[in-house]
Scaffold this active site. Structure first.
Site, PDB file in Angstrom:
ATOM      1  N   HIS A  52      12.712 -19.061  89.461  1.00 23.81           N
ATOM      2  CA  HIS A  52      13.768 -18.217  88.906  1.00 23.81           C
ATOM      3  C   HIS A  52      14.798 -19.117  88.230  1.00 23.81           C
ATOM      4  O   HIS A  52      14.909 -20.313  88.546  1.00 23.81           O
ATOM      5  CB  HIS A  52      14.442 -17.407  90.014  1.00 23.81           C
ATOM      6  CG  HIS A  52      13.568 -16.341  90.589  1.00 23.81           C
ATOM      7  ND1 HIS A  52      14.063 -15.357  91.408  1.00 23.81           N
ATOM      8  CD2 HIS A  52      12.240 -16.082  90.471  1.00 23.81           C
ATOM      9  CE1 HIS A  52      13.082 -14.542  91.759  1.00 23.81           C
ATOM     10  NE2 HIS A  52      11.950 -14.980  91.212  1.00 23.81           N
ATOM     11  N   GLU A  54      17.976 -19.438  88.575  1.00 22.04           N
ATOM     12  CA  GLU A  54      18.907 -20.090  89.502  1.00 22.04           C
ATOM     13  C   GLU A  54      18.266 -21.299  90.175  1.00 22.04           C
ATOM     14  O   GLU A  54      18.886 -22.356  90.295  1.00 22.04           O
ATOM     15  CB  GLU A  54      19.368 -19.105  90.598  1.00 22.04           C
ATOM     16  CG  GLU A  54      20.053 -17.873  90.075  1.00 22.04           C
ATOM     17  CD  GLU A  54      19.110 -16.687  89.875  1.00 22.04           C
ATOM     18  OE1 GLU A  54      19.561 -15.554  90.106  1.00 22.04           O
ATOM     19  OE2 GLU A  54      17.938 -16.884  89.474  1.00 22.04           O
ATOM     20  N   CYS A  82      18.489 -12.717  93.565  1.00 24.57           N
ATOM     21  CA  CYS A  82      17.684 -12.091  94.621  1.00 24.57           C
ATOM     22  C   CYS A  82      17.954 -12.832  95.943  1.00 24.57           C
ATOM     23  O   CYS A  82      18.675 -13.832  95.973  1.00 24.57           O
ATOM     24  CB  CYS A  82      16.207 -12.168  94.267  1.00 24.57           C
ATOM     25  SG  CYS A  82      15.524 -13.854  94.307  1.00 24.57           S
ATOM     26  N   CYS A  85      17.114 -16.589  95.887  1.00 23.88           N
ATOM     27  CA  CYS A  85      18.099 -17.389  95.155  1.00 23.88           C
ATOM     28  C   CYS A  85      19.418 -17.491  95.903  1.00 23.88           C
ATOM     29  O   CYS A  85      20.026 -18.560  95.940  1.00 23.88           O
ATOM     30  CB  CYS A  85      18.285 -16.818  93.753  1.00 23.88           C
ATOM     31  SG  CYS A  85      16.817 -17.035  92.721  1.00 23.88           S
TER      32      CYS A  85
END
Length: 149
Positions: A52, A54, A82, A85
């Protein structure tokens, strides 16, 4: 420079992700008004569910700083993080997170639930939402609309 300035950079990175066929999410990590690291969604291209925006930014920041703890930093991301993360951001000891659009299905900072509401964490960061939310939301909606055609 302000939150909107950094979020605009994150939106540029989200467009980069989109150009690669990824969900358009971008992230920027800043310390003392300087970009430390950047990331954009890459799970499809990298065959890595953890890639992701992040996490990619956290990995880059760790390399730059020579430490997985990236204290006194702020993360600007175009979509609410999410649970994976948020967990990574807690472990990284990030100081503050600013996100654009809320994510009602998987967002872990108030969208679906708030992972920071647990008193069990050894670190809690500050967070804000809504900075350039319309731009981010429109980009994500257009991406998924084009995928459904």
């Amino acid at each position: 420079m302000n939150d909107e300035y950094w979020m605009r950079r994150a939106l540029v990175l989200a467009k980069k992700a989109e150009s690669l066929g990824e969900v358009p999410v971008g992230a920027v990590i800043v310390r003392d008004n300087e970009i430390i690291a950047e990331g954009w969604n890459q799970p499809i291209l990298s065959n890595d569910a953890t890639a992701h925006a992040e996490v990619m930014a956290l990995r880059a920041a760790g390399e730059v700083l020579g430490n997985y703890r990236i204290t006194d930093t702020e993360l600007f991301v175009t979509l609410e993080p999410c649970s994976m993360c948020v967990g990574a951001l807690i472990h990284a000891r990030i100081k503050r997170v600013v996100f654009a659009a809320s994510e009602p299905r998987t967002g872990a900072l108030g969208g679906a639930f708030n992972l920071l509401e647990s008193n069990e964490h050894n670190h809690i960061f500050k967070y804000e939402s809504g900075v350039l939310a319309d731009e981010s939301r429109e980009m994500i909606q257009a991406f998924f609309k084009s995928r459904r055609k």
